[in-house]
Design a protein around this motif. Structure first.
Motif, PDB file in Angstrom:
ATOM      1  N   ASN A   1       0.839  -1.189   0.000  1.00  0.00           N
ATOM      2  CA  ASN A   1       0.000   0.000   0.000  1.00  0.00           C
ATOM      3  C   ASN A   1       0.878   1.245   0.000  1.00  0.00           C
ATOM      4  O   ASN A   1       2.076   1.198   0.278  1.00  0.00           O
ATOM      5  CB  ASN A   1      -0.968  -0.007   1.184  1.00  0.00           C
ATOM      6  N   GLU A   2       0.267   2.382  -0.314  1.00  0.00           N
ATOM      7  CA  GLU A   2       1.045   3.615  -0.472  1.00  0.00           C
ATOM      8  C   GLU A   2       1.751   4.009   0.814  1.00  0.00           C
ATOM      9  O   GLU A   2       2.839   4.588   0.784  1.00  0.00           O
ATOM     10  CB  GLU A   2       0.125   4.745  -0.935  1.00  0.00           C
ATOM     11  N   GLU A   3       1.153   3.678   1.966  1.00  0.00           N
ATOM     12  CA  GLU A   3       1.764   4.019   3.251  1.00  0.00           C
ATOM     13  C   GLU A   3       2.888   3.053   3.629  1.00  0.00           C
ATOM     14  O   GLU A   3       3.564   3.253   4.642  1.00  0.00           O
ATOM     15  CB  GLU A   3       0.691   4.020   4.347  1.00  0.00           C
ATOM     16  N   LEU A   4       3.063   1.986   2.860  1.00  0.00           N
ATOM     17  CA  LEU A   4       4.109   0.986   3.081  1.00  0.00           C
ATOM     18  C   LEU A   4       3.955   0.278   4.432  1.00  0.00           C
ATOM     19  O   LEU A   4       4.940  -0.047   5.103  1.00  0.00           O
ATOM     20  CB  LEU A   4       5.505   1.618   2.976  1.00  0.00           C
ATOM     21  N   THR A   5       2.698   0.015   4.788  1.00  0.00           N
ATOM     22  CA  THR A   5       2.430  -0.745   6.015  1.00  0.00           C
ATOM     23  C   THR A   5       1.963  -2.165   5.720  1.00  0.00           C
ATOM     24  O   THR A   5       1.842  -2.978   6.642  1.00  0.00           O
ATOM     25  CB  THR A   5       1.360  -0.036   6.864  1.00  0.00           C
ATOM     26  N   TRP A   6       1.691  -2.478   4.452  1.00  0.00           N
ATOM     27  CA  TRP A   6       1.250  -3.823   4.041  1.00  0.00           C
ATOM     28  C   TRP A   6       2.049  -4.231   2.832  1.00  0.00           C
ATOM     29  O   TRP A   6       2.324  -3.436   1.932  1.00  0.00           O
ATOM     30  CB  TRP A   6      -0.246  -3.813   3.713  1.00  0.00           C
ATOM     31  N   PHE A   7       2.432  -5.531   2.781  1.00  0.00           N
ATOM     32  CA  PHE A   7       3.353  -6.019   1.743  1.00  0.00           C
ATOM     33  C   PHE A   7       2.971  -7.426   1.322  1.00  0.00           C
ATOM     34  O   PHE A   7       2.551  -8.251   2.136  1.00  0.00           O
ATOM     35  CB  PHE A   7       4.782  -6.001   2.312  1.00  0.00           C
ATOM     36  N   ASP A   8       3.140  -7.712   0.026  1.00  0.00           N
ATOM     37  CA  ASP A   8       2.928  -9.058  -0.491  1.00  0.00           C
ATOM     38  C   ASP A   8       3.888  -9.298  -1.651  1.00  0.00           C
ATOM     39  O   ASP A   8       4.200  -8.377  -2.418  1.00  0.00           O
ATOM     40  CB  ASP A   8       1.475  -9.241  -0.950  1.00  0.00           C
ATOM     41  N   HIS A   9       4.356 -10.531  -1.775  1.00  0.00           N
ATOM     42  CA  HIS A   9       5.273 -10.934  -2.844  1.00  0.00           C
ATOM     43  C   HIS A   9       4.643 -12.122  -3.553  1.00  0.00           C
ATOM     44  O   HIS A   9       4.563 -13.216  -3.000  1.00  0.00           O
ATOM     45  CB  HIS A   9       6.622 -11.307  -2.222  1.00  0.00           C
ATOM     46  N   ILE A  10       4.163 -11.893  -4.783  1.00  0.00           N
ATOM     47  CA  ILE A  10       3.441 -12.924  -5.520  1.00  0.00           C
ATOM     48  C   ILE A  10       4.068 -13.106  -6.897  1.00  0.00           C
ATOM     49  O   ILE A  10       4.930 -12.324  -7.318  1.00  0.00           O
ATOM     50  CB  ILE A  10       1.931 -12.587  -5.640  1.00  0.00           C
TER      51      ILE A  10
ATOM     52  N   VAL B   1      -7.946   1.072  -5.046  1.00  0.00           N
ATOM     53  CA  VAL B   1      -8.814   0.029  -4.514  1.00  0.00           C
ATOM     54  C   VAL B   1      -9.940   0.675  -3.728  1.00  0.00           C
ATOM     55  O   VAL B   1      -9.696   1.533  -2.863  1.00  0.00           O
ATOM     56  CB  VAL B   1      -8.014  -0.941  -3.611  1.00  0.00           C
ATOM     57  N   LYS B   2     -11.179   0.296  -4.022  1.00  0.00           N
ATOM     58  CA  LYS B   2     -12.342   0.827  -3.336  1.00  0.00           C
ATOM     59  C   LYS B   2     -12.567   0.080  -2.022  1.00  0.00           C
ATOM     60  O   LYS B   2     -12.346  -1.133  -1.952  1.00  0.00           O
ATOM     61  CB  LYS B   2     -13.586   0.705  -4.212  1.00  0.00           C
ATOM     62  N   GLY B   3     -13.023   0.802  -1.018  1.00  0.00           N
ATOM     63  CA  GLY B   3     -13.320   0.154   0.247  1.00  0.00           C
ATOM     64  C   GLY B   3     -12.773   0.927   1.426  1.00  0.00           C
ATOM     65  O   GLY B   3     -12.150   1.988   1.282  1.00  0.00           O
ATOM     66  N   THR B   4     -12.999   0.400   2.618  1.00  0.00           N
ATOM     67  CA  THR B   4     -12.525   1.030   3.842  1.00  0.00           C
ATOM     68  C   THR B   4     -11.003   0.967   3.915  1.00  0.00           C
ATOM     69  O   THR B   4     -10.421  -0.105   3.730  1.00  0.00           O
ATOM     70  CB  THR B   4     -13.126   0.323   5.067  1.00  0.00           C
ATOM     71  N   PRO B   5     -10.359   2.096   4.196  1.00  0.00           N
ATOM     72  CA  PRO B   5      -8.888   2.090   4.268  1.00  0.00           C
ATOM     73  C   PRO B   5      -8.377   1.151   5.347  1.00  0.00           C
ATOM     74  O   PRO B   5      -9.054   0.864   6.333  1.00  0.00           O
ATOM     75  CB  PRO B   5      -8.545   3.553   4.586  1.00  0.00           C
ATOM     76  N   LEU B   6      -7.140   0.683   5.168  1.00  0.00           N
ATOM     77  CA  LEU B   6      -6.510  -0.197   6.148  1.00  0.00           C
ATOM     78  C   LEU B   6      -6.343   0.520   7.485  1.00  0.00           C
ATOM     79  O   LEU B   6      -5.919   1.684   7.531  1.00  0.00           O
ATOM     80  CB  LEU B   6      -5.141  -0.650   5.646  1.00  0.00           C
ATOM     81  N   ASP B   7      -6.650  -0.167   8.561  1.00  0.00           N
ATOM     82  CA  ASP B   7      -6.474   0.379   9.905  1.00  0.00           C
ATOM     83  C   ASP B   7      -5.177  -0.151  10.495  1.00  0.00           C
ATOM     84  O   ASP B   7      -5.160  -0.948  11.427  1.00  0.00           O
ATOM     85  CB  ASP B   7      -7.666   0.010  10.793  1.00  0.00           C
ATOM     86  N   ILE B   8      -4.059   0.294   9.895  1.00  0.00           N
ATOM     87  CA  ILE B   8      -2.733  -0.115  10.356  1.00  0.00           C
ATOM     88  C   ILE B   8      -1.967   1.142  10.744  1.00  0.00           C
ATOM     89  O   ILE B   8      -1.877   2.089   9.949  1.00  0.00           O
ATOM     90  CB  ILE B   8      -1.964  -0.880   9.268  1.00  0.00           C
ATOM     91  N   PRO B   9      -1.415   1.206  11.959  1.00  0.00           N
ATOM     92  CA  PRO B   9      -0.667   2.398  12.379  1.00  0.00           C
ATOM     93  C   PRO B   9       0.505   2.676  11.434  1.00  0.00           C
ATOM     94  O   PRO B   9       1.135   1.754  10.911  1.00  0.00           O
ATOM     95  CB  PRO B   9      -0.160   2.033  13.782  1.00  0.00           C
TER      96      PRO B   9
END
Length: 316
Positions: free
Chosen positions: A124-133, A177-185
């Protein structure tokens, strides 16, 4: 109407780190031998030590980087396009991502790099979530993979690939991405110790990261107070670990692969072009399970190197 927003931000040369096995020495030969050497060996050079040449697949005897095609073979333009099904991406729902890489309107044939023809690093743009696929090649020459985005907002997709006969490339694209934003500090300004799945991973030299020099990354891994050794780490996609660094402000990107070291189970060498705060993810496998540790590091200005031509999206 296509609501998918895609931003292509350019192509970068890629350099991959691994163990050395090439002497890089030239021998005296006849004129015919010299001509053959120029065609087969001098076409591949080390991106950090251009005096070291060799054949495709060989590695630099000084730093362990895989040799790249010479400059004469690098000037190729590749067009990377992304589409999604459904077109409007919803958080929490699977989305099929299709990626095409073309040259002069034709699909490009890929080399297998670290056991895959394409790596896709998603965050994500805030760099709080990551995936390698890993998108899979389809019959029509495109690459497809399913992803479920955990929350609404902007996401960055770094497509990492290597066309046959060319240097590796990285393309950054953005999707909404549409939807509620991630609630990650939001991440702190520094995080050098990461706890994941009962493991404690420490970047021991995290306070000494600088630009424009050969930069070491030294990680220890502990469980239950016991330090793990290199032999305890299993191979994951052809490497002992995968390290990704992304700058919080500029989104500069590095994909790094560790090399062997008896003192640290995860040990890598790289070079960072720009100073600033970087988010870092280290993926390693133990007992068949993949673990992802995250870090936040501050890279300060180092001595300027002469003739530096590293691109902003690099693969070491």
């Amino acid at each position: 109407m296509n609501k998918l927003k895609i931003l292509l931000l350019g192509t970068a040369s890629i350099a991959m780190l691994s163990a050395c096995n090439n002497t890089g020495k030239k021998q005296n030969t006849s004129d015919m031998d010299i001509h053959q050497h120029a065609n087969e060996e001098a076409n591949y050079v080390c991106p950090m030590h251009p005096e070291v040449t060799g054949k495709k697949g060989e590695k630099c005897s000084k730093c362990g980087m895989e040799l790249e095609p010479s400059a004469a073979k690098k000037d190729r333009a590749f067009d990377v396009k992304l589409s999604s099904n459904p077109e409007v991406i919803q958080a929490g729902k699977p989305t099929n991502l299709s990626i095409s890489v073309t040259e002069d309107g034709k699909n490009v044939t890929m080399d297998v790099v670290h056991e895959m023809k394409m790596h896709l690093l998603v965050m994500n743009e805030e760099l709080t979530w990551f995936d390698h696929i890993h998108p899979k090649e389809q019959a029509d020459g495109t690459y497809s993979v399913s992803e479920t985005f955990p929350g609404g907002g902007k996401y960055l997709l770094f497509t990492d690939y290597k066309p046959v006969g060319a240097s590796g490339n990285v393309k950054m694209m953005e999707v909404e991405v549409k939807g509620t934003p991630l609630d990650i500090p939001k991440t702190a300004t520094e995080k050098l110790v990461s706890k994941v799945d009962n493991y404690t991973v420490t970047l021991t030299n995290g306070n000494d990261l600088k630009t424009d020099r050969g930069q070491l990354l030294k990680f220890t891994v502990e469980k239950g107070g016991k330090k793990l050794e290199e032999k305890d780490i299993e191979q994951y996609l052809g490497a002992s670990a995968h390290i990704v660094m992304v700058a919080k402000e500029t989104k500069d990107f590095l994909h790094i692969h560790p090399i062997s070291d008896k003192n640290f189970p995860i040990y890598a060498e790289t070079q960072v072009k720009k100073s600033g705060i970087y988010r870092m993810w280290v993926q390693f496998k133990i007992d068949g399970k993949l673990h992802t540790a995250d870090f936040t590091v501050n890279v300060s200005e180092g001595p300027k190197a002469t003739g530096d031509n590293h691109d902003k999206h690099a693969h070491h």
